[in-house]
Structure formats: structure tokens, C-alpha cells
Motif scaffolding. Structure first.
Motif, PDB file in Angstrom:
ATOM      1  N   ASP A 236      -3.920  -0.536   8.446  1.00  0.00           N
ATOM      2  CA  ASP A 236      -2.966  -1.598   8.112  1.00  0.00           C
ATOM      3  C   ASP A 236      -3.099  -2.779   9.071  1.00  0.00           C
ATOM      4  O   ASP A 236      -2.992  -3.947   8.659  1.00  0.00           O
ATOM      5  CB  ASP A 236      -1.535  -1.058   8.154  1.00  0.00           C
ATOM      6  CG  ASP A 236      -1.229  -0.121   6.991  1.00  0.00           C
ATOM      7  OD1 ASP A 236      -1.986  -0.140   6.002  1.00  0.00           O
ATOM      8  OD2 ASP A 236      -0.244   0.635   7.080  1.00  0.00           O
ATOM      9  N   LEU A 237      -3.339  -2.490  10.348  1.00  0.00           N
ATOM     10  CA  LEU A 237      -3.502  -3.563  11.331  1.00  0.00           C
ATOM     11  C   LEU A 237      -4.813  -4.313  11.111  1.00  0.00           C
ATOM     12  O   LEU A 237      -4.885  -5.529  11.319  1.00  0.00           O
ATOM     13  CB  LEU A 237      -3.448  -2.990  12.748  1.00  0.00           C
ATOM     14  CG  LEU A 237      -2.064  -2.515  13.211  1.00  0.00           C
ATOM     15  CD1 LEU A 237      -2.172  -1.679  14.478  1.00  0.00           C
ATOM     16  CD2 LEU A 237      -1.143  -3.714  13.440  1.00  0.00           C
ATOM     17  N   TRP A 238      -5.865  -3.596  10.719  1.00  0.00           N
ATOM     18  CA  TRP A 238      -7.133  -4.258  10.414  1.00  0.00           C
ATOM     19  C   TRP A 238      -6.979  -5.212   9.232  1.00  0.00           C
ATOM     20  O   TRP A 238      -7.528  -6.306   9.219  1.00  0.00           O
ATOM     21  CB  TRP A 238      -8.199  -3.221  10.093  1.00  0.00           C
ATOM     22  CG  TRP A 238      -8.805  -2.545  11.296  1.00  0.00           C
ATOM     23  CD1 TRP A 238      -8.822  -3.023  12.576  1.00  0.00           C
ATOM     24  CD2 TRP A 238      -9.481  -1.293  11.319  1.00  0.00           C
ATOM     25  NE1 TRP A 238      -9.469  -2.136  13.404  1.00  0.00           N
ATOM     26  CE2 TRP A 238      -9.888  -1.060  12.662  1.00  0.00           C
ATOM     27  CE3 TRP A 238      -9.784  -0.334  10.367  1.00  0.00           C
ATOM     28  CZ2 TRP A 238     -10.591   0.078  13.054  1.00  0.00           C
ATOM     29  CZ3 TRP A 238     -10.483   0.805  10.741  1.00  0.00           C
ATOM     30  CH2 TRP A 238     -10.880   1.016  12.072  1.00  0.00           C
ATOM     31  N   ILE A 239      -6.227  -4.780   8.223  1.00  0.00           N
ATOM     32  CA  ILE A 239      -6.079  -5.574   6.999  1.00  0.00           C
ATOM     33  C   ILE A 239      -5.121  -6.738   7.209  1.00  0.00           C
ATOM     34  O   ILE A 239      -5.353  -7.856   6.743  1.00  0.00           O
ATOM     35  CB  ILE A 239      -5.579  -4.683   5.840  1.00  0.00           C
ATOM     36  CG1 ILE A 239      -6.620  -3.609   5.509  1.00  0.00           C
ATOM     37  CG2 ILE A 239      -5.282  -5.527   4.601  1.00  0.00           C
ATOM     38  CD1 ILE A 239      -6.114  -2.562   4.549  1.00  0.00           C
ATOM     39  N   GLY A 240      -4.032  -6.497   7.938  1.00  0.00           N
ATOM     40  CA  GLY A 240      -3.035  -7.536   8.148  1.00  0.00           C
ATOM     41  C   GLY A 240      -2.302  -7.871   6.859  1.00  0.00           C
ATOM     42  O   GLY A 240      -1.936  -6.976   6.084  1.00  0.00           O
ATOM     43  N   GLU A 241      -2.087  -9.154   6.607  1.00  0.00           N
ATOM     44  CA  GLU A 241      -1.352  -9.598   5.417  1.00  0.00           C
ATOM     45  C   GLU A 241      -2.248  -9.732   4.191  1.00  0.00           C
ATOM     46  O   GLU A 241      -1.780 -10.107   3.113  1.00  0.00           O
ATOM     47  CB  GLU A 241      -0.683 -10.952   5.707  1.00  0.00           C
ATOM     48  CG  GLU A 241       0.334 -10.917   6.832  1.00  0.00           C
ATOM     49  CD  GLU A 241       1.481  -9.964   6.535  1.00  0.00           C
ATOM     50  OE1 GLU A 241       1.937  -9.919   5.373  1.00  0.00           O
ATOM     51  OE2 GLU A 241       1.906  -9.245   7.460  1.00  0.00           O
ATOM     52  N   ARG A 242      -3.523  -9.416   4.329  1.00  0.00           N
ATOM     53  CA  ARG A 242      -4.448  -9.571   3.211  1.00  0.00           C
ATOM     54  C   ARG A 242      -4.400  -8.351   2.291  1.00  0.00           C
ATOM     55  O   ARG A 242      -3.764  -7.351   2.610  1.00  0.00           O
ATOM     56  CB  ARG A 242      -5.857  -9.800   3.757  1.00  0.00           C
ATOM     57  CG  ARG A 242      -5.948 -11.058   4.638  1.00  0.00           C
ATOM     58  CD  ARG A 242      -7.197 -11.074   5.488  1.00  0.00           C
ATOM     59  NE  ARG A 242      -7.257  -9.982   6.439  1.00  0.00           N
ATOM     60  CZ  ARG A 242      -8.285  -9.765   7.257  1.00  0.00           C
ATOM     61  NH1 ARG A 242      -9.332 -10.571   7.221  1.00  0.00           N
ATOM     62  NH2 ARG A 242      -8.275  -8.759   8.103  1.00  0.00           N
ATOM     63  N   ASP A 243      -5.082  -8.431   1.175  1.00  0.00           N
ATOM     64  CA  ASP A 243      -5.032  -7.305   0.231  1.00  0.00           C
ATOM     65  C   ASP A 243      -6.384  -6.981  -0.391  1.00  0.00           C
ATOM     66  O   ASP A 243      -6.453  -6.336  -1.435  1.00  0.00           O
ATOM     67  CB  ASP A 243      -4.004  -7.569  -0.874  1.00  0.00           C
ATOM     68  CG  ASP A 243      -4.370  -8.749  -1.766  1.00  0.00           C
ATOM     69  OD1 ASP A 243      -5.405  -9.410  -1.497  1.00  0.00           O
ATOM     70  OD2 ASP A 243      -3.633  -9.012  -2.732  1.00  0.00           O
ATOM     71  N   ASP A 244      -7.464  -7.421   0.244  1.00  0.00           N
ATOM     72  CA  ASP A 244      -8.800  -7.110  -0.289  1.00  0.00           C
ATOM     73  C   ASP A 244      -9.221  -5.729   0.196  1.00  0.00           C
ATOM     74  O   ASP A 244     -10.019  -5.583   1.138  1.00  0.00           O
ATOM     75  CB  ASP A 244      -9.815  -8.168   0.136  1.00  0.00           C
ATOM     76  CG  ASP A 244      -9.703  -9.423  -0.703  1.00  0.00           C
ATOM     77  OD1 ASP A 244      -9.756  -9.306  -1.938  1.00  0.00           O
ATOM     78  OD2 ASP A 244      -9.541 -10.510  -0.112  1.00  0.00           O
ATOM     79  N   ILE A 245      -8.691  -4.724  -0.459  1.00  0.00           N
ATOM     80  CA  ILE A 245      -8.982  -3.341  -0.075  1.00  0.00           C
ATOM     81  C   ILE A 245      -9.164  -2.493  -1.323  1.00  0.00           C
ATOM     82  O   ILE A 245      -8.391  -2.585  -2.293  1.00  0.00           O
ATOM     83  CB  ILE A 245      -7.862  -2.748   0.813  1.00  0.00           C
ATOM     84  CG1 ILE A 245      -8.170  -1.271   1.121  1.00  0.00           C
ATOM     85  CG2 ILE A 245      -6.480  -2.945   0.198  1.00  0.00           C
ATOM     86  CD1 ILE A 245      -7.241  -0.637   2.131  1.00  0.00           C
ATOM     87  N   CYS A 246     -10.192  -1.660  -1.281  1.00  0.00           N
ATOM     88  CA  CYS A 246     -10.452  -0.695  -2.352  1.00  0.00           C
ATOM     89  C   CYS A 246     -10.407   0.703  -1.749  1.00  0.00           C
ATOM     90  O   CYS A 246     -11.107   0.977  -0.773  1.00  0.00           O
ATOM     91  CB  CYS A 246     -11.825  -0.946  -2.980  1.00  0.00           C
ATOM     92  SG  CYS A 246     -12.355   0.328  -4.155  1.00  0.00           S
ATOM     93  N   VAL A 247      -9.557   1.562  -2.296  1.00  0.00           N
ATOM     94  CA  VAL A 247      -9.471   2.944  -1.810  1.00  0.00           C
ATOM     95  C   VAL A 247      -9.867   3.875  -2.942  1.00  0.00           C
ATOM     96  O   VAL A 247      -9.592   3.619  -4.113  1.00  0.00           O
ATOM     97  CB  VAL A 247      -8.052   3.290  -1.303  1.00  0.00           C
ATOM     98  CG1 VAL A 247      -7.670   2.385  -0.143  1.00  0.00           C
ATOM     99  CG2 VAL A 247      -7.013   3.207  -2.413  1.00  0.00           C
ATOM    100  N   VAL A 248     -10.527   4.979  -2.575  1.00  0.00           N
ATOM    101  CA  VAL A 248     -10.977   5.943  -3.574  1.00  0.00           C
ATOM    102  C   VAL A 248     -10.714   7.348  -3.057  1.00  0.00           C
ATOM    103  O   VAL A 248     -10.875   7.636  -1.871  1.00  0.00           O
ATOM    104  CB  VAL A 248     -12.480   5.748  -3.902  1.00  0.00           C
ATOM    105  CG1 VAL A 248     -13.327   5.897  -2.655  1.00  0.00           C
ATOM    106  CG2 VAL A 248     -12.941   6.728  -4.969  1.00  0.00           C
ATOM    107  N   GLY A 249     -10.269   8.222  -3.931  1.00  0.00           N
ATOM    108  CA  GLY A 249     -10.006   9.599  -3.523  1.00  0.00           C
ATOM    109  C   GLY A 249      -9.471  10.419  -4.678  1.00  0.00           C
ATOM    110  O   GLY A 249      -9.385   9.953  -5.819  1.00  0.00           O
ATOM    111  N   ASP A 250      -9.108  11.665  -4.362  1.00  0.00           N
ATOM    112  CA  ASP A 250      -8.617  12.600  -5.372  1.00  0.00           C
ATOM    113  C   ASP A 250      -7.538  13.479  -4.752  1.00  0.00           C
ATOM    114  O   ASP A 250      -7.841  14.309  -3.892  1.00  0.00           O
ATOM    115  CB  ASP A 250      -9.772  13.472  -5.884  1.00  0.00           C
ATOM    116  CG  ASP A 250      -9.336  14.452  -6.969  1.00  0.00           C
ATOM    117  OD1 ASP A 250      -8.177  14.372  -7.420  1.00  0.00           O
ATOM    118  OD2 ASP A 250     -10.156  15.297  -7.366  1.00  0.00           O
ATOM    119  N   PRO A 251      -6.267  13.297  -5.158  1.00  0.00           N
ATOM    120  CA  PRO A 251      -5.198  14.137  -4.600  1.00  0.00           C
ATOM    121  C   PRO A 251      -5.459  15.629  -4.780  1.00  0.00           C
ATOM    122  O   PRO A 251      -5.016  16.445  -3.967  1.00  0.00           O
ATOM    123  CB  PRO A 251      -3.953  13.694  -5.379  1.00  0.00           C
ATOM    124  CG  PRO A 251      -4.263  12.310  -5.838  1.00  0.00           C
ATOM    125  CD  PRO A 251      -5.740  12.309  -6.111  1.00  0.00           C
TER     126      PRO A 251
END
Length: 695
Positions: A236-251
Motif C-alpha cells: 500500500d505504501l509503494w502504491i500510495g494514492e495511485r491505482d495501477d495495480i493488477c493482482v492475481v490469485g485463487d482463494p
């Protein structure tokens, strides 16, 4: 090739959902990716496509993984797509690189030494707090400290933790304080400190925050279901107020909750980023339709979650099998015999895996596979006789044999006494850490002592143990893999034997809460979905040969519709005496069984050797001494011929039973415990000839 042509080539070969991921180059993206659905392909093509069309810059892209192997795979794929300069690292590696860079701005001291292990400092801290410990407890307390730091809990907060620690909370708090003091005095850092210090630097230093945000603009996180609170805070600190993030996974593949990992960050991603692009990858390119159907059935039985439903993209294959065996040894021998047949028919050994819930289960399979000259490699643990607790126990037994003589009235009792002197007891410890693993390994050693003739000398038993260790082949490139399900995550094999699938092992006995059961179900799902073409699920009715058949098939498989699997009549596809057939239940009376009776006095047989011979040790037997000696001579020749210990051919108890019973045909010979199908086929005719000649 111009940028437009490159962009088009990057999208070629992607399925509809993967293409959707690649095209989502702006804003937050969440990808739910089932087992074998090509998630790494989707996100690497997304990064490459974004760079080629100018939507992102490779040098300001940071892709995060959880293992160096996964990071290496992503880097290799990106290079293959023509992308250079993108940073692909684990969380700790990325934070360490930043921390080293900014250290001169944070401190006038030299950069601290990075600890490769917490063990030595934890051991000193335990001693400082007057806690008696061994290597297993040190490992468990190290794990507890790591869990606390991953959940951002210091010594003042751990009393709020919902976790069974290896030691009481008050003592653990003192140990943690001592641990931190010792590290500071020695100018040391552990891996969790890297994340904590980098987090503090970004929060408290606007100049460092600005530099980090300038260096990294676009983020991708693989296996997002395995993120813990500390990693999430740094992200979250690396990203800051930006939102260019892609997450991938499987619960459904969240199997590391015991380390602090939580799938809530993946499932709640849309709450954090309401304008997210959401894509589900459900086309499974790994598993056959039959295996996919079984995996879906296992995970969908949990009505509280909403797991993905996979759709196989492979050709039809054989139905998964569910098989019940008499005992652990029987399971190991017969599974190994099946593996031998597969290899003889052309399957490569490296295409086969034997997966189990706990590492101690490997012992029987190491012996059984080695006895058939099948090369093997263990993943995620040492070979049984190389484990520290086993080596230490054998050393104690060796010394005891020299000090107390060679013959003892009951070997198993003597071995139990020696192990008890180390603190081992028959009482099962709670939890799933190193203390439990150590206990399981020593229990396996205790079981070996119970399976030989009680009158065997300690010296001979040690010689047998040495021989077992000697036949463990060195790992080779073409070898069958033995691994726990945890160690197998992220891997796949054409053929998988998922063994030990009984209540108490899967789910494991300590998983007595709903959350614990849910995690064990996900483990079963991960185990099933490692298989591409052939899957055999098995379990043993009892621990030792001739023992009480008190085990039952794992609850994760009992309710499977029979049309999904190939199963024997006694496979255990039942619940409370009900056999499932296409969803309906047919009642069957439960058959009650007791211990095998002595053929002389009729009393229940207690020890494994008694059950093999078929009579009490104290009851008179009438073995044909000539047959027995001839059988031993024959066994000696065969063991030398195969370069294996004599007990691997047949134990003394099994030879005694042959000499007493005098079987006249293969059916009678097969009824003797210790004579499995493989040995019956290989040695049956020779044995009957020896017995017949002396009648």
C-alpha cells in the motif's frame, strides 16, 4: 516488427479471458485464476502488451511474487516477449534492494548483516528466558515470532492473537523482547525487519516516499491470496494514492494461513478499488475433465465460499481412483508396485509424484520405492534417515546397544524407553509445527521397532536401520517425487498418487475449528489439482499390519458422486454407513471388526509381529525349522542380488509365518501379512517350491 505488430503478436494465442486480462492496462485489475488456468501467461502478456503500446514503462514496472523460482519464470517469459528492464522480485528482495539504496539517508552506521536464519538468536533468547529447548522448539518459536511480525504484533500485543503458540504468551513476549535486543546489539536484521524498516522509511520520510513513487508506477502481484498484513502494508505504501495495480490469485489455494497469509485482500480487492476490472480464469489447461470434475466437487462441498468452477481444456482421461488399503505398509508397497508398472510401461519416473499431508508419511514410501529400485527425490524435507531427530535417536540407540548388551526381552519396549529419555511420549502434541513433525518422525521409528520380532536384538535392529538408510538412492534427474501437498503447490505432474487420505491425516487431527477444516479442504483441492492425467487417491484402514481398522476415508472424498471416480467396494465412499451413488444414499450396516485372533488360543493379537505370524508370542508355534532356515538362506541370496537389506525382501516374522503355515498355493501365500502383490508375483513360485520340497 513495428509496435502494432508486436502488440498483435503478444495477444495471439491467449484465450478470451487471458486476452481480457492483457487488454486491461489501466487502473486496478483483479484476476481470480483457478489451478492450471495460465495465470502467469496472462499477467506477463499484460505487462508486455502494456509496455509495447506505451501504456506503461518497463523500468517503472514492479512485479511481485512469493518465490525466487516464480520470479525467475516471469523474468524469462518477459524477456521472451521482448520486455527488458521490468523489475520482477519477491516482496523481500524488492524491499531489501530499496532499503540498501536508502540506508545512507537513514543511518550513519554500516548496513546490518542479514540473518539467513532466526535459529541461533532465538535459541539464545530462549536460554536467556530460562526456557529449555531443542531444535524443534527453536523452529516453532521462530515461526511464532515470524507470524507475530507478519501480523504487525509486537510483544505487547500478542496476547490478542488467536493462535496456539509453542510456549505460553507471557514467556513468548519475554523471548521476543530478548530476541530484538540481541539483534540490535549484534547489528543484525531478519527478513521481516526488511519490510518493517522499509515501511517505516516510506511513512516517516517524504523524500524517500517521493523517490519510491517516482521509481515504481505500475504494479503486479502474483499469488495475492498469500499476502500477509505486513506485506500488504508495504504494498500500500509503494502504491500510495495511485491505482495501477493488477493482482492475481485463487482463494481456493490459500493454504498458508498458519504463516499469516490471508485471502481477504484478494476477495475484498473490489472494496478497496470499486472501479476494478474483474476477470476470472476458469479454463484449466493442466487437468483432464475427470480430474477437474473431482477438484470442483471437493472444493464446492464448502457452501460458505464461492469458489471458481474450472472447465478442462484437455482430452478425456481415466477416472480418478479411490482405493483403501489394509495398513500404511500395504498402501506404500502397493502404490509403489503401481508406480513400477507405470515406469515399465513407459512413463518417466519424473512424471510421477506421491503427495502426502505430513512429512513423516514419506518413510514407508522411501522404503517401498527403494526396495523396487525406483529412484526418488524428496521435495521440501530431508530423507527420513537424514532428519536430525532420527539421526539423533539412532545414535542414542547405537550407544545404548553398546552399554546394555545385545539381547532384550522386547525390542519395541526398549526402543520406546530410549526415545522416552529424549522427551518423546506416545501422547500426540498439539499443533502442526516442528515439534509435531519431530514427534511424527520418531513415531515412525517406533513403528519400525514394533514391526520386527520382539525378540530381535537392538544391535540387529540398528543394523536394519543402517541398511534402510543405505538403500536410499541419491536423487536423480528421472526420479519419482515425494512431497507434502504444501511443497507441491505451484507444481504439476502427469501422474499423482495422493496418499494417506484418511480422517486424522487429511484433514489433520489438529484442525478442529471451522477455519482449520476449510484450510484442509483447500489442501485437498490443491493436491487433486496437481495431477494432469492420472490421479489415484488412497488411504489405509490401520496404521500397522493386522491392526484395528479404525480409520475412515477423508470427509473431503466420502460424498463424491460415484460417477466421478473409479472405486472399489471398500473404498470408503460413505458417510455414517451410507454409500453415495449419484447423490442418493443406500444404507449398509457397519461391520465391526476387532483385533485378529491368535490361531492357537483365540485371544486378540497385539503386536505387528504377532499379527504377521498369526499367534501370540507366548503361544507355542511349530515352524518347520528346515523350511525356515532355507527361506532365510534364499532371502540372503535375494537381498545380495538386489543390493537391499534382508528385511526389505521379507521380515523374519513373515518367514516364520510361512514356515509355520506352510502355504500350498499362491492364494494361501498371499494371505500371509507382508506378502504383497508385487512380491507374490516376483517370488511366489520360488517360495512355494522351497516350502513344497521340505514337506
Amino acid at each position: 516488427m513495428n509496435p502494432e505488430q508486436r502488440a498483435h503478436s503478444i495477444l495471439e494465442g491467449l484465450d478470451g479471458e487471458q486476452r481480457e486480462v492483457a487488454l486491461a492496462v489501466g487502473g486496478p485489475v483483479r484476476v481470480l485464476a483457478g489451478a492450471g488456468t495460465g495465470k502467469t501467461r496472462a499477467i506477463t502478456h499484460r505487462i508486455a502488451y502494456s509496455v509495447v503500446i506505451g501504456a506503461s514503462e518497463a523500468e517503472r514496472t514492479l512485479a511481485l511474487t512469493f518465490t525466487n523460482r516464480a520470479a525467475g519464470e516471469m523474468r524469462h517469459r518477459l524477456l521472451g516477449l521482448g520486455v527488458r528492464g521490468a523489475q520482477v522480485r519477491t516482496f523481500h528482495a524488492a524491499a531489501l534492494r530499496q532499503l540498501r539504496f536508502f540506508w545512507p539517508q537513514l543511518s550513519r552506521t554500516a548496513f546490518p548483516e542479514l540473518m539467513s536464519s532466526k535459529a541461533s538468536i532465538v535459541a539464545r533468547s530462549l536460554a536467556h528466558c530460562k526456557v529449555d529447548s531443542d531444535k524443534a522448539l527453536v523452529r516453532d518459536v521462530s515461526g511464532d515470532i515470524e507470524w507475530c511480525k507478519s501480523n504487525m504484533m509486537d510483544s505487547a500485543l500478542i496476547h490478542k492473537a488467536k493462535r496456539d503458540f509453542a510456549i505460553d504468551v507471557a514467556t513468548l513476549a519475554k523471548v521476543m523482547d530478548s530476541y530484538e535486543t540481541l539483534k540490535k546489539d549484534r547489528n543484525l536484521l531478519d527478513f521481516d525487519d526488511i519490510l518493517m524498516l522499509m515501511s517505516a522509511a516510506i511513512r516517516t520520510r517524504p523524500d524517500i516516499q517521493s523517490a519510491v513513487h517516482s521509481a515504481y508506477r505500475w504494479f503486479t502481484v502474483d499469488e495475492f491470496q498469500d499476502v500477509n498484513p505486513l506485506q500488504k502494508s508495504v504494498l500500500d505504501l509503494w502504491i500510495g494514492e495511485r491505482d495501477d495495480i493488477c493482482v492475481v490469485g485463487d482463494p481456493s489455494q490459500t493454504i498458508y494461513s498458519f504463516t499469516g497469509a490471508s485471502s481477504k485482500y484478494l476477495t475484498d480487492f473490489v472494496k478497496t478499488y470499486p472501479n476494478s476490472t474483474l476477470v476470472d480464469l476458469v479454463r484449466c489447461y493442466r487437468c483432464s475433465p475427470e480430474i477437474v470434475a473431482m477438484a470442483n466437487a471437493v472444493i464446492h462441498a464448502d457452501s460458505r465460499s464461492k469458489p471458481l468452477t474450472l472447465r478442462s481444456q484437455q482430452a478425456s482421461g481415466p477416472a480418478p481412483k479411490i482405493t483403501a488399503y489394509a495398513d500404511d505398509n500395504d498402501e506404500a508397497e502397493k502404490v509403489s508396485a503401481e508406480i513400477k508398472k507405470l515406469i515399465s510401461a513407459g512413463t518417466l519416473a519424473s512424471e510421477i509424484a506421491v503427495l502426502f499431508r505430513i512429512n513423516a508419511q514419506s518413510a514407508e514410501f522411501e522404503t517401498a520405492l527403494s526396495s523396487l529400485d525406483i529412484p526418488l527425490v524428496l521435495r521440501g524435507t530431508e530423507r527420513f534417515f537424514q532428519r536430525p531427530e532420527v539421526k539423533s535417536a539412532v545414535t542414542l540407540l547405537r550407544g545404548d546397544a553398546k552399554n546394555t548388551g545385545l539381547v532384550h526381552t522386547n525390542l519395541a519396549e526398549h526402543v520406546r524407553d530410549v526415545l522416552s529419555s529424549t522427551g518423546w511420549s506416545p501422547q500426540t502434541p498439539r499443533g502442526a509445527g516442528a515439534v509435531r513433525e519431530k514427534w511424527e518422525s520418531l513415531l515412525a521409528l517406533m513403528t519400525m521397532a514394533e514391526e520386527v520380532d520382539p525378540g530381535t536384538s537392538l544391535t540387529d535392529f540398528i543394523a536394519d536401520l543402517d541398511a534402510r538408510a543405505f538403500v536410499e538412492h541419491a536423487p536423480t534427474a528421472d526420479a519419482v517425487t515425494l512431497a507434502s501437498i504444501h511443497s507441491a503447490k505451484g507444481l504439476e505432474w502427469p501422474v499423482v498418487f495422493l496418499v494417506g487420505c484418511s480422517e486424522g491425516l487429511l484433514p489433520f487431527s489438529y484442525a478442529d475449528s471451522q477455519d482449520g477444516e476449510d484450510e484442509e479442504r483447500r489442501l485437498a483441492y490443491v493436491g487433486v489439482s496437481r495431477a494432469a492425467r492420472v490421479l489415484e487417491v488412497s488411504w489405509a484402514k490401520s496404521r500397522a499390519p493386522g491392526g484395528k481398522s479404525s480409520r475412515t476415508l477423508s470427509r473431503f472424498f466420502t460424498r463424491l458422486p460415484q460417477e466421478l471416480v473409479s472405486a472399489t467396494a471398500d473404498s470408503g465412499l460413505s458417510m455414517s454407513g451410507s454409500v453415495v451413488r449419484g447423490g442418493s444414499q443406500v444404507k449398509h450396516p457397519r461391520k465391526r471388526t476387532g483385533p485378529k485372533p491368535c490361531r492357537v488360543c483365540g485371544k486378540g493379537l497385539v503386536t505387528p509381529s504377532e499379527r504377521t505370524i498369526g499367534r501370540c508370542q507366548s503361544c507355542p508355534g511349530e515352524p518347520n525349522e528346515i523350511i525356515f532356515e532355507n527361506l532365510k538362506a534364499w532371502r540372503k541370496d535375494r537381498s545380495a542380488e538386489k543390493s537391499v537389506p534382508a528385511y526389505i525382501v521379507f521380515t523374519d516374522a513373515t518367514l516364520t509365518a510361512m514356515a509355520e503355515i506352510g502355504p500350498s498355493d499362491l492364494d494361501e501365500l498371499a494371505a500371509i501379512p507382508g506378502v504383497g502383490p508385487a512380491k507374490l508375483t516376483e517370488f511366489g513360485a520360488e517360495l512355494l517350491e522351497i516350502i513344497k520340497t521340505q514337506d
